[in-house]
Design an enzyme around this catalytic site. Structure first.
Site, PDB file in Angstrom:
ATOM      1  CE  LYS A   1      -0.236   2.650 -10.326  1.00  0.00           C
ATOM      2  NZ  LYS A   1       0.971   1.844 -10.516  1.00  0.00           N
TER       3      LYS A   1
ATOM      4  CE  LYS B   1       3.956  -5.478  -7.928  1.00  0.00           C
ATOM      5  NZ  LYS B   1       3.988  -4.513  -9.016  1.00  0.00           N
TER       6      LYS B   1
ATOM      7  CE  LYS C   1       2.604  -0.840  -2.796  1.00  0.00           C
ATOM      8  NZ  LYS C   1       2.916   0.116  -3.817  1.00  0.00           N
TER       9      LYS C   1
END
Ligand code: ATP
Ligand code: LTN
Length: 338
Positions: A205, A120, A202
């Site tokens: 969302k 992130k 992965k």
């Protein structure tokens, strides 16, 4: 214990999802779907992790909307507010309070080694805030507050649950037996659904490529289109293999939604072409999501009910959280007036 009625007679299950966007089929098959069967056997706490969500930028109105939508999705997927505590993390102040204490038994080194923090930080290079690094400590606070035995999550969260275990053990060693040491529960099938556009990543969302993820809210046509465009390879054989990550991912998704194993899926599609295979995967997913979508829509029309349900969940969670935090404060030596 018995006073609380609801708590401690059974083993405790804890998990959460961030209201950071529309849920994907990864969130469903890696997490929520596995929570349903556990409602009978365990005392379950399932949160909407809004405190976690703001570690990356969120539009306030969107965050509010996603929170309510996630509540409706929980119910539509089959969670029963009579049998588990469904609540919004920020409604129970003890999460942030315990996080502060746990920060003092967590090392900067171990937090900065977390894969998600590194990912992130790279993805949001202009916003590497303290919260992003503190994310797993807040998650440990969530889990430890409820003395959870098990934490059902997707494979990507295993490292965080392991950190929560280390923090619990360290706190117990330093201050005396306080927390239960939780275990991650990760299902073999469907625990790691990959992006349809780049199976090395992965499915997430918050992916910026709308074709990478299938959302629980996607209509049938969109689902079929996304699967049709999913990356495969030029080899044209439908089998799971390390050098065939796209096809392996589609087989995994099929198995997770059709309810069999990957081997069974391989047998079912033996000798078939990719076109037919992708259509079958899309149809299976669309069929499985249709009843959830209808129920979610029905629930979202009654905001009053959802708000009330979340209040009830927070009250239940609060009773347990208050007890644990008060014990923690006593253990660390905070003056409590008696
Ligand atoms: P974001 O993209 O905002 O970071 P996310 O899609 O990764 O979100 P989370 O809210 O972080 O979703 O995760 C909720 C739950 O869904 C966790 O238990 C996580 O392990 C699981 N999960 C997330 N993505 C997948 C996936 N691709 N496959 C299986 N499980 C997943
Ligand atoms: N970080 C989790 C969401 C989450 C969670 C938790 C999961 C927040 N608190 C406690 C399990 C237990 C994620 O899935 N990304």
């Amino acid at each position: 214990m018995a006073k609380l009625g609801f708590y401690m007679e059974k083993k405790v299950m804890y998990s959460a999802v961030q209201p950071s966007g529309n849920l994907t089929i990864g969130n469903y098959s890696g997490a929520i779907r596995n929570w349903i069967a556990m409602q009978e056997e365990y005392d379950c706490f399932y949160a909407i992790a809004d405190l976690h969500a703001i570690t990356v930028r969120q539009e306030p109105a969107e965050l509010r909307r996603h929170t309510l939508e996630l509540a409706a999705t929980y119910l539509a997927c089959g969670l029963d507010p009579e049998r588990c505590a469904l609540y919004v993390q920020s409604h129970v102040p003890q999460h942030a309070e315990l996080c502060w204490v746990l920060n003092t038994v967590t090392y900067v080194g171990e937090a900065s080694r977390m894969t998600q923090f590194k990912d992130k930080s790279q993805k949001h290079a202009d916003n590497v805030n303290m919260g992003l690094m503190d994310y797993p400590v807040l998650m440990a606070a969530d889990i430890l507050l409820y003395l959870a035995d098990y934490v059902p999550v997707g494979a990507d969260q295993k490292q965080h649950v392991e950190l929560a275990r280390d923090i619990a053990i360290r706190f117990n060693n330093r201050y005396g037996e306080t927390f239960r040491v939780p275990e991650p529960l990760i299902k073999k099938d469907g625990a790691s659904i990959r992006s349809l556009q780049d199976p090395a990543r992965k499915m997430s969302k918050s992916d910026e490529n709308p074709n990478a993820a299938v959302f629980l809210t996607d209509d049938r046509e969109t689902i079929l289109r996304k699967f049709k465009r999913a990356v495969t390879d030029s080899d044209n054989s439908i089998r799971a293999a390390e050098d065939k990550p796209g096809v392996t991912n589609l087989l995994n998704i099929y198995a997770a939604f059709a309810g069999g194993t990957v081997e069974e899926a391989e047998r079912a599609f033996e000798g078939k072409g990719y076109g037919e295979f992708k259509l079958a995967v899309g149809e299976t997913v669309a069929d499985a999501l249709a009843p959830i979508q209808a129920e979610r829509k029905r629930l979202l029309a009654d905001k009053g009910y959802l708000t009330q349900m979340l209040q009830g969940g927070a009250e239940r969670a609060f009773k347990v959280a208050r007890r644990t935090l008060s014990k923690v404060y006593r253990k660390v030596g905070f003056f409590q007036g008696d």
